[in-house]
Every structure is written in C-alpha cells, then in structure tokens.
Design a protein around this motif. Structure first.
Motif, PDB file in Angstrom:
ATOM      1  N   SER A  13      -3.481   5.148   9.331  1.00 55.12           N
ATOM      2  CA  SER A  13      -3.572   3.808   8.382  1.00 55.12           C
ATOM      3  C   SER A  13      -2.488   2.850   8.775  1.00 55.12           C
ATOM      4  O   SER A  13      -2.719   1.682   8.699  1.00 55.12           O
ATOM      5  CB  SER A  13      -3.750   4.053   6.898  1.00 55.12           C
ATOM      6  OG  SER A  13      -2.641   4.519   6.436  1.00 55.12           O
ATOM      7  N   ASP A  52      -3.461   1.236  12.118  1.00 54.87           N
ATOM      8  CA  ASP A  52      -4.485   0.556  11.856  1.00 54.87           C
ATOM      9  C   ASP A  52      -4.111  -1.072  11.331  1.00 54.87           C
ATOM     10  O   ASP A  52      -4.756  -1.997  11.729  1.00 54.87           O
ATOM     11  CB  ASP A  52      -5.721   0.954  10.953  1.00 54.87           C
ATOM     12  CG  ASP A  52      -6.320   2.152  11.635  1.00 54.87           C
ATOM     13  OD1 ASP A  52      -6.266   2.413  12.818  1.00 54.87           O
ATOM     14  OD2 ASP A  52      -6.836   2.934  10.944  1.00 54.87           O
ATOM     15  N   GLU A  65      -7.943   4.221   1.430  1.00 50.02           N
ATOM     16  CA  GLU A  65      -8.066   2.942   1.874  1.00 50.02           C
ATOM     17  C   GLU A  65      -7.248   2.196   0.882  1.00 50.02           C
ATOM     18  O   GLU A  65      -6.366   1.308   0.909  1.00 50.02           O
ATOM     19  CB  GLU A  65      -9.348   2.323   1.895  1.00 50.02           C
ATOM     20  CG  GLU A  65     -10.101   2.825   3.101  1.00 50.02           C
ATOM     21  CD  GLU A  65     -10.832   4.037   2.915  1.00 50.02           C
ATOM     22  OE1 GLU A  65     -11.726   4.210   4.028  1.00 50.02           O
ATOM     23  OE2 GLU A  65     -10.751   4.790   2.115  1.00 50.02           O
ATOM     24  N   ALA A 122      -3.331   3.249   1.311  1.00 52.29           N
ATOM     25  CA  ALA A 122      -2.917   2.549   2.349  1.00 52.29           C
ATOM     26  C   ALA A 122      -2.583   1.118   2.310  1.00 52.29           C
ATOM     27  O   ALA A 122      -1.395   0.684   2.597  1.00 52.29           O
ATOM     28  CB  ALA A 122      -3.910   2.787   3.448  1.00 52.29           C
ATOM     29  N   LYS A 167      -3.515  10.659   7.668  1.00 54.66           N
ATOM     30  CA  LYS A 167      -3.862   9.549   7.291  1.00 54.66           C
ATOM     31  C   LYS A 167      -2.771   8.526   7.108  1.00 54.66           C
ATOM     32  O   LYS A 167      -3.152   7.192   7.375  1.00 54.66           O
ATOM     33  CB  LYS A 167      -4.682   9.616   5.886  1.00 54.66           C
ATOM     34  CG  LYS A 167      -5.842  10.613   5.793  1.00 54.66           C
ATOM     35  CD  LYS A 167      -6.260  10.972   4.350  1.00 54.66           C
ATOM     36  CE  LYS A 167      -5.538  11.601   3.617  1.00 54.66           C
ATOM     37  NZ  LYS A 167      -6.346  12.106   2.272  1.00 54.66           N
ATOM     38  N   ILE A 196     -10.486   9.461   2.633  1.00 53.94           N
ATOM     39  CA  ILE A 196     -10.891   8.411   3.347  1.00 53.94           C
ATOM     40  C   ILE A 196     -12.480   8.023   2.848  1.00 53.94           C
ATOM     41  O   ILE A 196     -13.359   8.781   2.928  1.00 53.94           O
ATOM     42  CB  ILE A 196     -10.845   8.352   4.981  1.00 53.94           C
ATOM     43  CG1 ILE A 196      -9.310   8.453   5.304  1.00 53.94           C
ATOM     44  CG2 ILE A 196     -11.531   6.941   5.558  1.00 53.94           C
ATOM     45  CD1 ILE A 196      -9.521   8.644   6.722  1.00 53.94           C
TER      46      ILE A 196
END
Length: 442
Positions: free
Chosen positions: A19, A22, A424, A427, A15, A236
C-alpha cells in the motif's frame, strides 16, 4: 521496511509495503530468515529482498543462540542434545535454569539495558545481515516491524545522521513484548529483549501499533511523548482476486451442513483443542482448520485428538490461500472461531483473523479474552465463551447457529464497523504519518 522473517505469511508486513508503494513511495521490504540464498520478488510496486541469516551462521559470525535449546557450551554436545530431544534435553534445560538467572542478574547489574549483548547476542545477526543493505539503500525513512528490527533500524539511522543524512524511523510494535511467550525455553530471553527495546525505542520518530489498548501500554511502558498511531490488522476490502476457492467445497460439504472455521497459526495456547472437545457436543457440526502447514506436528496432534473423540471425520485441514483471497474463501463457513487461552497479549489484541472473519460476514465465537470479547459484545457480531471451557463454547455455537442472521446483521447498515476495519483505511493513516515525518518544518 525491515522484518525478522521471510515475509511470506506475514500479511501485515505485505500489506504495509504494497500500500505504501501504491501511494507513491519507493519501497524496499527487507526480510531476514534462515534461507539458503537471497530471495527477491515484487509485491505490486514494492521490492522484496529476503536476506539469508544462514550466511551468518555458516561464516561463524552467528552467536549460536538461534538453535532454540537455551543451552551454551560445547557445540557438539548442544547439537546432540537438541537432536535427541525428550527427557535429556529437558533435564539439561532445567540444570541450566539457575545459571541463566544468575547470568541475567550479573549482566543487568553491569550493562543495564545493554545486557542483551551478552544474554541474546544472536540479535547481532540481524545487524550483520541487514545493516549494510540498509546503508546502501540510503533511505529517507525506515519502518521497523516488530521488536528485533528496532535496533537494526536505530543504528542505521545513527550512521546516516553521522554522515549528514536525516533519516526518520517508524517502529511498528506488533505485540506487547512483556506479555510475549518466548519460543525458546530460557530465562535470558525476555529480560534481554526488554532491555533491547528500551535501549532503542527513544530513537523512533513515531510509533505505530495494532490496537488502542496496546497503544496505551506502550505510552505507559516507554513514556512515549506521542501516542502511537493505531494501524489495525484489517484486510483489504477492494481485492483484485476474482477466483478465490470455496472453503465449503474444499471440505466437500453441502450448503446445509454447519461449518465452523479456524484460520491461522496453531499452538496450544490458541485453544483449538477446546474446539475439538466441543465437537462431540455439537452433532453434525464440522470444523475447518486453515493452517500454514497441514502436516505440522501440532496439527497432526489435533487431528489425532479429534479421532480419539470420535469426530475425526468432521475435522478438515486445509492449507492457506493468498491473503488477498482469504475473506472470500472464508465466507461460506457459518462461524469464525477465536478460542484463545488467557495470556497477556491475547487480552489486548484485535488479531488479524478477527477482521478477516468480520469482512467475510461470519458471526464470531470468541473466548473471553478482554479486547475481542468487549468488541463482540458491543457490536453484537457473535458470542463469547469462557476460555478452555468446551461446554460453554458449544453453548455459544448453538446460540449462533439458531439465529445466524441476527449476528450477521451487525455488519450491515450505517452502524456497520466494517468501513473502518479495512486496510485501505489503515493505509491512509500510515501514508499520512510518513508524509508528516518527511515534510520539512517551515
């Protein structure tokens, strides 16, 4: 990013890499594992490279400390003892114990924290495999996951700075090392690794970790100038997976059959035996074990134990699903179980499955390990039982099954903890830390 495993199955590392990519970072995640050849794939926009530690052993560069025996000496004898196992291996280990303690005292007196070079020389294997690759990538920032990769990252930073490049180092402390239970039965392991971390922790520009309790311990143990950023092992929330399997259907159970679930690694100290012992006190209640390898030796032992207790037909063993499917997969159970024994790292952890159960809206039945027990009592999302007490576990399960809506209500409304318990949200904190470290001071 650096990690001392094969990446697959390590949801925190996956993750974090995905992330960060991303968010616009160019991410290469490097794993080190006993594989035959380098493996490459992509996690979203992040590149994954798993490098073969086996290549070090095959070339004679390894230190011979990765066989798990805790033995040294003639390699052929060591190999025969490990292969034979049982009483001869246990006797050899016991005979080695006074020698190991003497080695620890001798090398710590001579080399202090640097004694790991003699006590656990296998740590150099990670350097030999990953160090040149990191140098070739010329990173701006290295995120070292867990303790073994801290030294690899620190030495790479030193080499880069000697060449005129400024590289930042983030150490991600996944666990409290003084409270770890060594996989290898020898007296050198813990003092060697503690010295290794002490030698290199000062190289970190920032530290992140998994809970507030562990953050406080790291400040205390290492006199950190700044409190670590807490990045929870949260799932997530927004998943692209729309076809997650159904746990209850995989077990072949109708909607009205009470179903407990335990998801994750299995070992004696994780307490699944206590659950099996509680099942005879819970007529009609079924247990799903979601594990990496349903055929693993300890899993088979637990299943055999269930059969001896007359509840074998109520225990269902299932393999892992992809971590992006897991929350939806778990959601058809009635209760999520965390039956940990008391162990230092268990007392301070908010483990991954805790958050996965919560996002599946499952009431949680957890043993009285400190941090998770306190959290469950504060939120009202479950019940707490005395660790290793099957009767008390059964009592907690009956309480939840009598009024499940009461416990699920903790996840609803404006007081719900779930919005902060998402990857989220974590992150965003990690991205902010990266940007702070790499923003020039004017």
């Amino acid at each position: 990013m650096l990690v001392d495993n094969a990446v697959e199955g390590d949801s925190r590392v996956q993750k974090a890499a995905r992330s960060a990519a991303d968010a616009g970072w160019h991410v290469t995640l490097i794993g080190c594992a006993h594989v035959d050849a380098e493996r490459r794939w992509r996690l979203g926009d992040a590149e994954v490279r798993v490098l073969p530690l086996a290549a070090v052993a095959a070339s004679g560069g390894g230190a011979g400390s990765c066989d798990g025996s805790g033995l040294r000496g003639v390699s052929g004898l060591r190999a025969r003892l490990v292969a034979r196992g049982g009483l001869p291996l246990r006797a050899a280990r016991l005979a080695r114990r006074p020698v190991e303690h003497a080695e620890v005292r001798f090398w710590r007196a001579r080399l202090r924290d640097g004694a790991w070079r003699r006590l656990e020389p296998g740590l150099w294997d990670y350097e030999r495999v990953a160090g040149p690759v990191v140098d070739d990538l010329r990173p701006d920032l290295i995120h070292a996951h867990d303790f073994r990769m801290l030294g690899v990252a620190a030495r790479a930073v030193d080499r880069a700075r000697a060449a005129g490049r400024d590289v930042k180092l983030v150490w991600d402390a996944h666990e409290w090392l003084p409270g770890a239970r060594p996989r290898r039965d020898n007296a050198r392991w813990l003092p060697a690794h503690l010295g290794y971390v002490r030698e290199y922790v000062g190289h970190a520009d920032a530290v992140v970790t998994v809970s507030d309790t562990l953050a406080d311990l790291l400040v205390r143990d290492h006199a950190l100038p700044e409190r670590p950023t807490v990045i929870l092992n949260a799932p997530i929330a927004a998943t692209t997976e729309t076809s997650a399997p159904d746990l209850r259907k995989r077990c072949g159970l109708p909607p009205d059959t009470p179903l407990l679930v335990y998801s994750g690694a299995m070992a004696v100290q994780r307490g699944v035996d206590t659950v099996v012992e509680a099942l005879p006190l819970l007529p009609g209640v079924h247990l799903a074990l979601v594990v990496a390898d349903p055929a693993a030796a300890y899993v088979r032992q637990v299943v055999a134990r269930a059969a001896r207790h007359g509840v074998g037909d109520r225990v269902h063993v299932l393999p892992y699903v992809p971590h992006r499917q897991l929350v939806a997969f778990l959601a058809t159970a009635d209760i999520g179980l965390i039956p940990l024994h008391h162990w230092p790292n268990h007392e301070i952890a908010l483990i991954t499955k805790f958050f996965e159960y919560a996002h599946a809206r499952l009431p949680i039945v957890v043993s009285d390990v400190r941090t998770m027990a306190e959290t469950v009592r504060a939120t009202g999302q479950g019940e707490v039982f005395r660790a290793r007490d099957a009767a008390d576990l059964a009592h907690a399960v009956r309480a939840v099954l009598a009024d499940p809506a009461r416990y699920r209500a903790a996840y609803e409304g404006e007081d719900s903890p779930l919005p902060g318990w998402t990857w989220e949200a974590q992150a965003e904190r990690l991205d902010a830390l990266y940007r702070r470290l790499l923003t020039p001071i004017r």
